[in-house]
Design an enzyme around this catalytic site. Structure first.
Site, PDB file in Angstrom:
ATOM      1  N   GLU A 199       0.834  -1.210   0.000  1.00  0.00           N
ATOM      2  CA  GLU A 199       0.000   0.000   0.000  1.00  0.00           C
ATOM      3  C   GLU A 199       0.869   1.261   0.000  1.00  0.00           C
ATOM      4  O   GLU A 199       0.638   2.207  -0.750  1.00  0.00           O
ATOM      5  CB  GLU A 199      -0.902   0.029   1.250  1.00  0.00           C
ATOM      6  CG  GLU A 199      -1.975  -1.042   1.286  1.00  0.00           C
ATOM      7  CD  GLU A 199      -1.532  -2.320   1.968  1.00  0.00           C
ATOM      8  OE1 GLU A 199      -0.306  -2.630   1.957  1.00  0.00           O
ATOM      9  OE2 GLU A 199      -2.401  -3.022   2.507  1.00  0.00           O
ATOM     10  N   LYS A 472      -1.480 -11.301   2.422  1.00  0.00           N
ATOM     11  CA  LYS A 472      -0.565 -10.471   1.623  1.00  0.00           C
ATOM     12  C   LYS A 472       0.049 -11.301   0.494  1.00  0.00           C
ATOM     13  O   LYS A 472       0.160 -10.847  -0.637  1.00  0.00           O
ATOM     14  CB  LYS A 472       0.585  -9.947   2.500  1.00  0.00           C
ATOM     15  CG  LYS A 472       0.226  -8.830   3.455  1.00  0.00           C
ATOM     16  CD  LYS A 472       1.519  -8.306   4.096  1.00  0.00           C
ATOM     17  CE  LYS A 472       1.254  -7.512   5.337  1.00  0.00           C
ATOM     18  NZ  LYS A 472       2.441  -7.151   6.083  1.00  0.00           N
TER      19      LYS A 472
END
Ligand code: F6P
Length: 510
Positions: A199, A472
Site C-alpha cells: 500500500e 498479503k
C-alpha cells in the site's frame, strides 16, 4: 502453566460470583468507589464497576505475581528477546525512557535520542521552507498512531502545517486527498518500517509522481537502502529499528508528522507522559499497578466471565480515533491462539475490540450495550477540563459519561420487559485532568503495557503478527491475474470471481 494458573485462580471466583450483581457489590462495600480507584499523575482509573469483589481482586493480583508479571516487565525494559519468533527485543520503552542499565537498552535509548536530534533538524528545515502541507504515507502502525496523536492534539498544534494521512491502497484515497493540495507546497513522508508494504509503496509512487520529483520526499524506515532506492535522499531518511514493532512506534521518527504538527516540544512532552507510565508500570507494586490491573481485569472478563468483545468509548471527540488505534495495538498483539512453543493456548485470548466516541455512539450502538443479549465490557474515557469555552456542552458530555456507566452497571426494572435494563454490564472509567501531549502519552503507554501484561498472562508473543502474511502473499500472487494476465489460479471460487470481474470489465469497455 499459564493456562492452568489462570483457570485455577479464576474458576472458584467465577463460581462464587456467578450471580453477583455489580450494584450489590457496590452497595455491600462502602469504601469500594475509593478502594477500586487509582491515581497515576493526571490519570484517575476506577475499576469499581467491574463485576468482581475484593477477594477476586486479591486473587488477580496473586495471579499476576504467580505469572511473574513484574519480572516480565523487567525483561521487556532490559531488552530481553521477548519477540521470540522474530528473535528480537521489543524496546519501544527505550524510545522515551531510560529505565534499564543493560547495554542493549542503553544503546537503543541513545539511538532514539540521536534520531530525535536529526528529526528536530528536519522539522526546523521544513518550518523554514515554503511547505504548508504534509502528507504522511503509511499504513497500520505507520499511520494509526501518528494519525491518532495529530488529531487528539489539535488544540496544541503549532498551526505551521496542515497534516494529512494517505493510507488506503484504494486509489480514491490518493485521488481525493491530493486534489485539494498544491504539490509545490507539500512535503510527503513515506513511513514504512520494512519499506516493503504494498500500500505504502504504491501510494508513495503516486505521491512522488504528483510532487514531480523527490525534492520534498522524506522517509522513515528501518530499511534505509530501500528508501534510498525509492528515490528519497539519504539526508531525508530517518531511521527505525527492528527492535520497535510498527504498532509501538509512534514514539520514534514514525512520529515525524506529530512533531511537525505540535512541534518538538509537544513531541517531547508526549514522550515524557509515556515515560511516566513506563516508570509506574515497571516500579509500582502489582496491587497498585494500573496497566497490570487493567490487564488482569481484561483476563477476568475474557476468561472468567467469557466476554468476547471489548468496547472503548472515549467521551472526547479528540479521541475519536482511539478505538481504531487500539484495534491494531490490541488485536494484532493479542490475536494469537498458540504459544511460542506452538502449543494451543487453551484459553480464549483477544476480545474483539471496537468502539466510538461518546455521545455520538449513544445514538447508534448503545442500545445493544444496554439491552442486547451479549454483555460487552467497556473502557469509558473522560476529560475533566476541556480546551474550549462551551461549558454547557462539556457539562452535558460529562453527565452523559457518568450516566452511561451508572445505567450499564445498575440497570432498571420496569413492568414492561421491553423497557427494562438488565444492568450488570462492567466498565472501567479512565479520567484525564486534561487532554494534552503528556496525558495522551501516558494514556497510550497504559494500553501498550496492559497489552503486554495480557500477553504474558496468556503466554503468547505480543510482538509478532504472522497472521497478516498469508493474505498479503495471496494478494501478491493474484495481482497479475487481476491486471488481466493469463495466469493459472488454483482456487475455484477465486477463479469464478476473477471471471466475473473480467466479464463486468469487458461489458463496461464495450
Ligand atoms: O500488515 C501488518 C503490518 O506489518 C503492521 O504490523 C505494520 O504496522 C504495517 O503492516 C505497516 O508496516 P510497515 O511500517 O513496514 O509499512
Amino acid at each position: 502453566m499459564a493456562v492452568r494458573l489462570i483457570r485455577d485462580t479464576l474458576a472458584p471466583h467465577a463460581r462464587r460470583l456467578d450471580s453477583a450483581r455489580i450494584a450489590d457489590l457496590v452497595e455491600a462495600d462502602a469504601a469500594r468507589p475509593q478502594d477500586f480507584a487509582l491515581r497515576i499523575g493526571g490519570l484517575y482509573a476506577s475499576f469499581a464497576r467491574q463485576r468482581l469483589d475484593r477477594e477476586t481482586r486479591d486473587a488477580l493480583v496473586a495471579l499476576g505475581e504467580a505469572a511473574a508479571l513484574p519480572q516480565a516487565f523487567r525483561a521487556l525494559f532490559d531488552g530481553v528477546t521477548v519477540n521470540t519468533s522474530e528473535n528480537r527485543p521489543a524496546l519501544h520503552v527505550a524510545l522515551r525512557s531510560a529505565l534499564s542499565e543493560t547495554a542493549v537498552a542503553r544503546d537503543a535509548h541513545a539511538q532514539a535520542a540521536e534520531a530525535r536530534v536529526r528529526m528536530a533538524e528536519l522539522v526546523a528545515q521544513l518550518e523554514a521552507s515554503d511547505v504548508t502541507d504534509i502528507v504522511n504515507v503509511g499504513i497500520g502502525g505507520s499511520d494509526l498512531g501518528p494519525r491518532l496523536v495529530v488529531d487528539a492534539l489539535k488544540d496544541f498544534g503549532t498551526g505551521r502545517f496542515r497534516v494529512h494521512f494517505l493510507t488506503n491502497v484504494d486509489g480514491s484515497d490518493a485521488q481525493h486527498r491530493l486534489a485539494k493540495l498544491d504539490p509545490a507546497k507539500t512535503a510527503a513522508i513515506l513511513v514504512s518500517k520494512t519499506f516493503g508494504t504494498q500500500e505504502t509503496l504504491l501510494n508513495g509512487a503516486v505521491v512522488r509522481d504528483w510532487l514531480g520529483g523527490s525534492e520534498r520526499l522524506y522517509a522513515v524506515s528501518a530499511n534505509v537502502p530501500r528508501a534510498e532506492a525509492f528515490g528519497v535522499a539519504p539526508e531525508r531518511v530517518l531511521p527505525m529499528w527492528d527492535w520497535v514493532g510498527g504498532r509501538y512506534s509512534l514514539w520514534s521518527a514514525v512520529g515525524f508528522s506529530i512533531a511537525l504538527a505540535v512541534g518538538m516540544d509537544g513531541f517531547e512532552a508526549l514522550l515524557a507522559g509515556a515515560a511516566e507510565m513506563d516508570a509506574h508500570a515497571l516500579q509500582a507494586p502489582l496491587a497498585g499497578n494500573l496497566p497490570m490491573l487493567h490487564a488482569l481485569t481484561g483476563v477476568w472478563n475474557r476468561n472468567a466471565l467469557g466476554l468476547a468483545t471489548h468496547a472503548v468509548l472515549p467521551y472526547d471527540e479528540r479521541l475519536a480515533l482511539l478505538p481504531a488505534y487500539l484495534q491494531q495495538l490490541v488485536m494484532e498483539s493479542l490475536g494469537k491462539s498458540v504459544t511460542p512453543d506452538g502449543e494451543a493456548v487453551g484459553l480464549d485470548t483477544v476480545p474483539v475490540l471496537w468502539g466510538g466516541p461518546g455521545t455520538n455512539s449513544q445514538h447508534s450502538f448503545f442500545q445493544a450495550l444496554h439491552q442486547g443479549t451479549q454483555t460487552i465490557p467497556a473502557d469509558f474515557i473522560g476529560v475533566v477540563n476541556p480546551a474550549h469555552p462551551h461549558a454547557d456542552n462539556h457539562a452535558a458530555l460529562l453527565s452523559n459519561l457518568l450516566a452511561q456507566t451508572e445505567a450499564l452497571a445498575n440497570g432498571y426494572s420496569a413492568d414492561d420487559p421491553q423497557k427494562s435494563y438488565p444492568g450488570n454490564r462492567p466498565s472501567t472509567l479512565l479520567l484525564l485532568d486534561r487532554l494534552d501531549p503528556r496525558s495522551l502519552g501516558a494514556l497510550i503507554a497504559l494500553y501498550e503495557h496492559s497489552v503486554y501484561a495480557q500477553s504474558v498472562l496468556w503466554g503468547i508473543n505480543a510482538f509478532d503478527q504472522w497472521g497478516v502474511e498469508l493474505g498479503k502473499r495471496i494478494a501478491g500472487e493474484l495481482m497479475p491475474a487481476v491486471q488481466g494476465d493469463d495466469v493459472a489460479v488454483a482456487d475455484p471460487v477465486t477463479r469464478a470471481l476473477l471471471d466475473e470481474i473480467r466479464a463486468r470489465r469487458a461489458r463496461r469497455a464495450r
